[in-house]
Design a protein around this motif. Structure first.
Motif, short mmCIF file in Angstrom:
data_model
loop_
_atom_site.label_atom_id
_atom_site.label_comp_id
_atom_site.label_asym_id
_atom_site.label_seq_id
_atom_site.Cartn_x
_atom_site.Cartn_y
_atom_site.Cartn_z
N THR A 40 -1.01 -1.56 -0.93
CA THR A 40 0.44 -1.71 -1.08
C THR A 40 1.01 -0.55 -1.90
O THR A 40 2.16 -0.17 -1.69
CB THR A 40 0.80 -3.06 -1.73
OG1 THR A 40 0.14 -3.19 -3.00
CG2 THR A 40 0.41 -4.22 -0.83
N PHE A 117 -0.19 -8.91 1.00
CA PHE A 117 -0.51 -8.24 2.26
C PHE A 117 -2.00 -8.37 2.54
O PHE A 117 -2.83 -8.05 1.68
CB PHE A 117 -0.14 -6.76 2.19
CG PHE A 117 1.33 -6.47 2.30
CD1 PHE A 117 1.87 -5.97 3.48
CD2 PHE A 117 2.17 -6.71 1.23
CE1 PHE A 117 3.23 -5.71 3.59
CE2 PHE A 117 3.54 -6.45 1.32
CZ PHE A 117 4.06 -5.95 2.50
N GLU A 120 -5.59 -4.50 6.60
CA GLU A 120 -5.41 -4.20 8.02
C GLU A 120 -6.75 -4.18 8.74
O GLU A 120 -7.70 -3.55 8.28
CB GLU A 120 -4.72 -2.84 8.20
CG GLU A 120 -3.32 -2.78 7.65
CD GLU A 120 -3.24 -2.25 6.24
OE1 GLU A 120 -2.12 -1.98 5.76
OE2 GLU A 120 -4.30 -2.12 5.60
N ASP A 125 -2.09 -3.64 13.00
CA ASP A 125 -1.81 -4.27 11.71
C ASP A 125 -1.12 -3.28 10.77
O ASP A 125 -0.25 -3.68 9.98
CB ASP A 125 -3.11 -4.74 11.05
CG ASP A 125 -3.72 -5.95 11.72
OD1 ASP A 125 -3.05 -6.58 12.57
OD2 ASP A 125 -4.88 -6.29 11.39
N ASN A 129 2.40 -4.04 8.94
CA ASN A 129 2.52 -4.05 7.49
C ASN A 129 3.56 -3.04 7.00
O ASN A 129 4.30 -3.31 6.05
CB ASN A 129 1.18 -3.77 6.84
CG ASN A 129 0.33 -5.02 6.68
OD1 ASN A 129 0.78 -6.13 6.95
ND2 ASN A 129 -0.90 -4.85 6.25
N ARG A 132 6.93 -4.57 7.71
CA ARG A 132 7.17 -5.66 6.75
C ARG A 132 7.51 -5.10 5.37
O ARG A 132 8.44 -5.59 4.70
CB ARG A 132 5.95 -6.57 6.66
CG ARG A 132 6.15 -7.73 5.68
CD ARG A 132 4.89 -8.52 5.46
NE ARG A 132 5.09 -9.53 4.42
CZ ARG A 132 4.15 -9.94 3.59
NH1 ARG A 132 2.92 -9.47 3.69
NH2 ARG A 132 4.42 -10.83 2.66
#
Length: 284
Positions: A40, A117, A120, A125, A129, A132
């Motif tokens: 992240t 999260f 992946e 994915d 992500n 998102r």
């Protein structure tokens, strides 16, 4: 303003002083974002507006695992501890779904909004992500641009002829990436046949040296090689049988920082593999 008694100490005191629900209003872009997860960290650095991301995890500056270590040097670092994160007064905390569980659970109890999260498992994915993350940060347009650029570059890479050579991802301690992994998806996009999948490995698992030798892959893809001191983790690479197999295969070094997390750098991994195979020897 919160009233905290000086007689209190640590998070037990903070918990008693915080309202039970501090939810971020839907559609509001958070002004103070803290990330406590390497993956992240990198998505947020790529997407956050100026001054929006106020702290990232200490792992983000480690070039061995972070593809954005240079960019990370510009941000204050945290060590994923609930108290230090809470004292930053974040509007939103970004976390991984399988890491820092104690911190995440306590922050939620304190009423801090936390977005988790999952790692992946594919390039699709990664797209999801990023989109998102863009939504959570109020940076949808920026996320859409990055994803569109990635789609364009990926399509161009996939237009190149596939070698269909057999390949083995082989890491320290004899681990490999099989079905349902981001690294495995990257290998597939590179036009290679991952023997980890044919060996029935789901996720990250061990590939015994004997099976590697018997499979005789045409390409061996290594992660980060070399420790500061001798390590048992690298013992398989020194084994005579491995060396014999390596002499017959093309060797390609693929830094793990390009495959641990999702981002545009995944396309660099695909390009590195394709170019390495095309040259006949990608070992650097």
């Amino acid at each position: 303003m919160l009233s905290v008694k000086t007689a209190c100490a640590g998070l037990l005191c903070l918990f008693s002083a915080v309202p039970s629900a501090l939810a971020l209003d839907e559609g509001d872009a958070p002004a103070r974002v803290v990330s406590i997860n390497l993956c992240t960290d990198q998505m947020a650095m790529a997407l956050a507006g100026e001054g929006q991301l106020i702290s990232i995890s200490a792992l983000a500056v480690d070039p061995a695992v972070s593809a954005m270590a240079e960019e990370a040097a510009a941000y204050p670092l945290n060590h994923g501890q609930a108290e230090e994160v809470f004292l930053l007064k974040p509007d939103l905390v970004l976390a991984g779904s399988y890491t820092t569980r104690e911190t995440v659970n306590l922050l939620k109890r304190l009423g801090v909004p936390v977005a988790e999260f999952a790692p992946e498992a594919s390039l699709e994915d990664v797209r999801e992500n990023l989109l998102r993350m863009g939504h959570l940060l109020g940076r949808e347009a920026a996320a859409e641009r990055i994803v569109a650029d990635m789609d364009e570059i990926r399509a161009a890479l996939l237009e190149q002829p596939a070698s269909d050579k057999t390949a083995a991802l082989y890491y320290a301690n004899g681990y490999t990436s099989g079905e349902g992994t981001l690294a495995g998806d990257i290998v597939a996009d590179a036009g290679l046949d991952n023997i980890g999948i044919s060996a029935g490995i789901d996720g990250l698992g061990r590939l015994p040296l004997e099976r590697l030798i018997m499979a005789a892959p045409e390409v061996i893809i290594g992660g980060d090689s070399g420790y500061d001191a001798p390590a048992l983790a690298e013992a398989p690479f020194a084994h005579p049988a491995f060396r014999a197999a390596a002499e017959k295969a093309e060797l390609i070094d693929l830094p793990s920082r390009l495959t641990i997390c999702g981002g545009p750098f995944n396309l660099d991994a695909i390009a590195r593999l394709r170019n390495g195979v095309a040259k006949g020897n990608g070992h650097e």
